[in-house]
Design a protein around this motif. Structure first.
Motif, PDB file in Angstrom:
ATOM      1  N   VAL A 180     -16.787   5.288  16.007  1.00  0.00           N
ATOM      2  CA  VAL A 180     -15.941   6.397  15.565  1.00  0.00           C
ATOM      3  C   VAL A 180     -16.565   7.078  14.351  1.00  0.00           C
ATOM      4  CG1 VAL A 180     -13.699   6.985  14.535  1.00  0.00           C
ATOM      5  CG2 VAL A 180     -13.808   5.485  16.528  1.00  0.00           C
ATOM      6  N   ALA A 181     -17.080   6.292  13.415  1.00  0.00           N
ATOM      7  CA  ALA A 181     -17.730   6.864  12.231  1.00  0.00           C
ATOM      8  C   ALA A 181     -18.942   7.687  12.638  1.00  0.00           C
ATOM      9  CB  ALA A 181     -18.130   5.757  11.264  1.00  0.00           C
ATOM     10  N   HIS A 182     -19.702   7.202  13.619  1.00  0.00           N
ATOM     11  CA  HIS A 182     -20.874   7.931  14.096  1.00  0.00           C
ATOM     12  C   HIS A 182     -20.466   9.267  14.725  1.00  0.00           C
ATOM     13  CE1 HIS A 182     -24.840   8.630  15.795  1.00  0.00           C
ATOM     14  NE2 HIS A 182     -24.275   8.803  16.985  1.00  0.00           N
ATOM     15  N   ALA A 204     -19.359  11.645  12.090  1.00  0.00           N
ATOM     16  CA  ALA A 204     -20.510  12.214  11.379  1.00  0.00           C
ATOM     17  C   ALA A 204     -21.177  13.317  12.204  1.00  0.00           C
ATOM     18  CB  ALA A 204     -21.510  11.110  11.042  1.00  0.00           C
ATOM     19  N   LEU A 205     -21.256  13.112  13.528  1.00  0.00           N
ATOM     20  CA  LEU A 205     -21.844  14.126  14.393  1.00  0.00           C
ATOM     21  C   LEU A 205     -21.006  15.398  14.403  1.00  0.00           C
ATOM     22  CD1 LEU A 205     -22.999  12.051  17.477  1.00  0.00           C
ATOM     23  CD2 LEU A 205     -24.431  13.043  15.684  1.00  0.00           C
ATOM     24  N   ASN A 206     -19.710  15.257  14.309  1.00  0.00           N
ATOM     25  CA  ASN A 206     -18.851  16.443  14.308  1.00  0.00           C
ATOM     26  C   ASN A 206     -19.137  17.322  13.108  1.00  0.00           C
ATOM     27  OD1 ASN A 206     -17.484  15.995  16.704  1.00  0.00           O
ATOM     28  ND2 ASN A 206     -15.940  14.721  15.740  1.00  0.00           N
ATOM     29  N   GLY A 207     -19.588  16.753  12.019  1.00  0.00           N
ATOM     30  CA  GLY A 207     -19.954  17.549  10.852  1.00  0.00           C
ATOM     31  C   GLY A 207     -21.269  18.308  11.058  1.00  0.00           C
TER      32      GLY A 207
END
Length: 66
Positions: free
Chosen positions: A56-58, A61-64
């Motif tokens: 989920v954190a990954h 981060a990709l959404n940013g």
């Protein structure tokens, strides 16, 4: 026979959780925080949690980046 939305949405007078409808009250917030803490503890005890949390954190981060 049609039932009006207002009639079907009414809680029974003996609803033990009716007080949670007033969700901004300190009592309701304490209940929510207590149940959230129990849920987090149970999730974190599951060995799959760390892997899912990392995924989920990954993705987050990709959404940013996208």
């Amino acid at each position: 026979m049609a039932i009006s939305t207002a009639a079907s949405a009414q809680a029974p007078a003996d609803d033990p959780y009716l007080w949670l409808e007033e969700w901004k009250t300190p009592r309701a917030m304490e209940w929510v925080e207590s149940h959230n803490a129990a849920t987090v503890s149970r999730l974190e005890a599951d060995p799959r949690y760390a892997t899912r949390d990392a995924r989920v954190a990954h993705v987050d981060a990709l959404n940013g980046v996208i």
